[in-house]
Motif scaffolding. Sequence first.
Motif, mmCIF file in Angstrom:
data_model
loop_
_atom_site.group_PDB
_atom_site.id
_atom_site.type_symbol
_atom_site.label_atom_id
_atom_site.label_comp_id
_atom_site.label_asym_id
_atom_site.label_seq_id
_atom_site.Cartn_x
_atom_site.Cartn_y
_atom_site.Cartn_z
ATOM 1 N N VAL A 98 15.488 69.582 -7.437
ATOM 2 C CA VAL A 98 15.503 68.643 -9.533
ATOM 3 C C VAL A 98 14.893 69.824 -10.265
ATOM 4 O O VAL A 98 15.364 69.926 -11.107
ATOM 5 N N VAL A 152 25.119 76.394 -7.904
ATOM 6 C CA VAL A 152 24.241 76.428 -9.013
ATOM 7 C C VAL A 152 24.148 77.543 -8.881
ATOM 8 O O VAL A 152 22.866 78.323 -8.204
ATOM 9 N N LYS A 156 28.550 69.816 -7.964
ATOM 10 C CA LYS A 156 28.816 71.376 -8.174
ATOM 11 C C LYS A 156 29.353 71.801 -7.320
ATOM 12 O O LYS A 156 30.649 72.971 -6.869
ATOM 13 N N GLY A 183 17.046 71.278 -12.937
ATOM 14 C CA GLY A 183 17.423 70.747 -13.531
ATOM 15 C C GLY A 183 17.955 69.748 -13.889
ATOM 16 O O GLY A 183 19.049 69.172 -14.753
ATOM 17 N N MET A 184 18.360 68.883 -12.316
ATOM 18 C CA MET A 184 19.073 68.549 -12.273
ATOM 19 C C MET A 184 19.279 67.346 -10.923
ATOM 20 O O MET A 184 18.418 68.060 -10.451
ATOM 21 N N LYS A 185 19.454 66.277 -11.135
ATOM 22 C CA LYS A 185 19.486 65.269 -9.569
ATOM 23 C C LYS A 185 20.096 66.323 -8.412
ATOM 24 O O LYS A 185 20.673 66.994 -8.396
ATOM 25 N N GLU A 244 23.706 66.116 -8.174
ATOM 26 C CA GLU A 244 24.853 66.367 -8.973
ATOM 27 C C GLU A 244 25.107 67.856 -8.441
ATOM 28 O O GLU A 244 25.976 68.596 -8.994
ATOM 29 N N ALA A 245 23.854 68.356 -8.017
ATOM 30 C CA ALA A 245 24.195 69.725 -7.873
ATOM 31 C C ALA A 245 24.740 69.591 -6.102
ATOM 32 O O ALA A 245 26.247 71.015 -5.852
#
Length: 352
Positions: free
Chosen positions: A251, A267, A264, A255-257, A260-261
């Motif tokens: 996080v 990252v 994806k 900069g994401m939950k 979400e990672a």
Amino acid sequence: MWSWNRKWLFTALIFLFFATCSLLFASLISKGNCPEIKDEAQEEYLAVSDLTPFLDNPLDFDQLFGKKFVFFLESSGRGQLDARDVCSIEAATSLNPKVNFILIFSNEVQKINSTRNPALKKLLSKARNLILATVKNIEVVKGTPLEATSTNKFLETKFPVEHLSDFLRLGLLWKLGGVYMDLDLLTFRNIDEILSLKNFLAADTKDKINSCMMGFQRNHPFLKSIMDMVNKSYNPQVYSTVPRSLNLATVDTFGMKVEEAINKGRVKDVHFLNYTVISPITYENYFTLYDEMKGVLTEFMFKNSFGVHLWHSLGSKIKLKRTSTAAYAVVARKLCPRSFEIAGESFFNVII
């Protein structure tokens, strides 16, 4: 005069002979009362390499072990693996013959008694890609971002075995790179596809990362972010404090939950494996591995996953029949037949 001296000498030699025999006899009697005590010279030990000199010489390490390797860790200090642990190693080594697997014992263990490790001894005679090693704990974290925390806050831990393993795996990856796997992670197939990712973390639910399998190139910046987060958030009273740091670092860095990672999948240059890859049975549902009514899970797992996290901390004392149809029994019979056979009935009746 000469005759008398010869008689005296002869008498003295006879006395010395019988005195020596008496002492040897007494010694044998005392040993006979304790047959379980053996002279160390008579014990048999498995060959163990010392990885400590390689920690600051990673190029030498690469030359000796190659670029494709996986670490297992045993940090209890017992110098002994139960058959379930060896089962995971047997499956991994047989399914991945071109990968070197290094089983590392923390530095409390200098010798591995072969008598107390029959399954491991048997596996070593067959698996040419398995190396036993030891390493000095303090040297693993020395000079890493974890050095201060691992030598100060760690002293207050309520979970010394588990937290030591957490610190060692991060330190080893920082200095040597490669891939780390838990001993209760049982693989179903060749893992070359995962190893090729270089930098990755694995989820155990749809929104949480676990530390049971991870890989990084040495000195990777995100690995440093993880270690920095461990320094910031380490709680010696919490069992899963280090895995929690992996999630916090994700996080904070990207900069994401976490979910979400994971969705994806990648990252920057870090891959996030969906929980179905190696944890198709989640922590909350671990008992389904031992439930004979859920044996249908076996086919599902084989078809959709590279392996399964067995959650030994929860299921190690559960008893199953050798002929059980539970998913874990079916998988063990198939993937680690040597360990399963040597363990006998104790494979599903392990006392830790």
